[in-house]
Structures are given as C-alpha cells and as structure tokens.
Design a protein around this motif. Structure first.
Motif, PDB file in Angstrom:
ATOM      1  N   PRO A 137       0.819  -1.215   0.000  1.00 37.82           N
ATOM      2  CA  PRO A 137       0.000   0.000   0.000  1.00 37.82           C
ATOM      3  C   PRO A 137       0.851   1.263   0.000  1.00 37.82           C
TER       4      PRO A 137
ATOM      5  N   LEU B 223      -2.240   6.100   1.554  1.00 36.79           N
ATOM      6  CA  LEU B 223      -3.396   5.260   1.856  1.00 36.79           C
ATOM      7  C   LEU B 223      -3.283   4.648   3.255  1.00 36.79           C
TER       8      LEU B 223
ATOM      9  N   VAL C 258      -7.471   3.460  -6.797  1.00 37.38           N
ATOM     10  CA  VAL C 258      -7.290   2.687  -5.572  1.00 37.38           C
ATOM     11  C   VAL C 258      -8.268   1.518  -5.598  1.00 37.38           C
TER      12      VAL C 258
ATOM     13  N   ASP D 139      -5.962  -2.723  -2.567  1.00 33.68           N
ATOM     14  CA  ASP D 139      -5.096  -1.687  -2.006  1.00 33.68           C
ATOM     15  C   ASP D 139      -5.572  -1.287  -0.605  1.00 33.68           C
ATOM     16  N   VAL D 140      -6.873  -1.100  -0.459  1.00 31.77           N
ATOM     17  CA  VAL D 140      -7.436  -0.710   0.839  1.00 31.77           C
ATOM     18  C   VAL D 140      -7.228  -1.824   1.854  1.00 31.77           C
TER      19      VAL D 140
ATOM     20  N   ILE E  84     -13.323   4.455   3.904  1.00 26.92           N
ATOM     21  CA  ILE E  84     -12.248   4.598   2.898  1.00 26.92           C
ATOM     22  C   ILE E  84     -12.699   4.043   1.547  1.00 26.92           C
TER      23      ILE E  84
ATOM     24  N   TYR F 153     -13.373   6.084  -2.339  1.00 20.67           N
ATOM     25  CA  TYR F 153     -12.773   5.729  -3.629  1.00 20.67           C
ATOM     26  C   TYR F 153     -13.775   5.093  -4.588  1.00 20.67           C
TER      27      TYR F 153
END
Length: 149
Positions: free
Chosen positions: A22, A26, A70, A74-75, A102, A106
C-alpha cells in the motif's frame, strides 16, 4: 418497510492472497480513519455511528479523484499494514467502519456485516459483493451474518 437482502456469501478474501504494497498516503488515511471511527464510537455509540454511516451511503457520493486508481485490494493491504501500528484486538467494529468509509471515498460499494456464532461471539467485517476486504475468509465464514449495512 423496505426489504433489504442479506449480504452475499463470502467466497474470497483479499487477505488470503498476495497483496499489493500500500501507498504511504493510503496507509496514513487508514490509520486516521480508524482513530476517527474509535472516537465516534465512544461519543455516539454504535447506533449513532451506523445511522451516520447509512446516511453517507444513501447520499450522493463524494469520490476522491486521484491520478491513480485505488482498488479494494489496495485498501485491504493498507489496513493489514496498520495492524503493525494500531492495536486491533477487539476493534473489529471501528476497523470495519473505517474500511467502509475509505472504500466509499474511492467509489467502492462496501457492506459492513455483523455476525455471531456459538458459544456466543460476535464479529464485524467488510465485504464488497462476495469479496472479504477486512479479514481472512475463514474468519468471516466462522460467523453467521445477522446485520448488514
């Protein structure tokens, strides 16, 4: 009264596979979101926080637009990395609220799920359709969903 179908059955988890590294931005955002969620839970308690979360999900989204896209992976990876810096024991609700926030920023449609099992234990996790974002698949499957937002 509007009937809302339950969450899809979990089929895969981002935590069970190879995750992308990541970005620092982020990861810091994930830490900040968890701190904000923990404070909100202390001030408003769970019903108030869930009401706010539902209002945000029903409102037109304000998606952050960056040059890079994103992904859900990725999160997930950013939140796995935060476990090294923030204690996560008994923090599944705050963590899940932060992940949903989050993901929503995105443009991802995420579902916060609360489940139970016997002898009594409760857990909260996040799914995007049938993909678990916040936990390994075995952990999410160990609980019977009773609430989804």
């Amino acid at each position: 009264m509007k009937f809302e179908p339950g969450p899809q059955s979990a089929e895969v988890s981002y935590e069970d596979g190879l995750q992308p590294f990541p970005s620092r931005r982020l990861t810091l955002g994930a830490i900040h979101a968890q701190i904000v969620a923990r404070r909100a839970l202390r001030r408003q308690r769970l019903p108030g926080v869930l009401k706010t979360l539902r209002a945000r999900s029903d409102a037109p989204s304000r998606v952050i637009r960056f040059a890079t896209h994103v992904t859900e992976a990725d999160v997930s990876s950013a939140f796995v990395r935060t476990r090294l810096l923030l204690p996560s024991l008994d923090q599944c609700v705050a963590r899940s609220i932060a992940i949903v926030s989050i993901l929503g920023r995105y443009g991802h449609d995420a579902t916060l799920i609360i489940g139970v099992r016997l002898p009594f234990a409760a857990h909260c996790w996040v799914q995007c359709e049938n993909r678990v974002v916040s936990d390994p698949l075995d952990r999410a499957r160990a609980f019977q969903p009773i609430f989804a937002l």
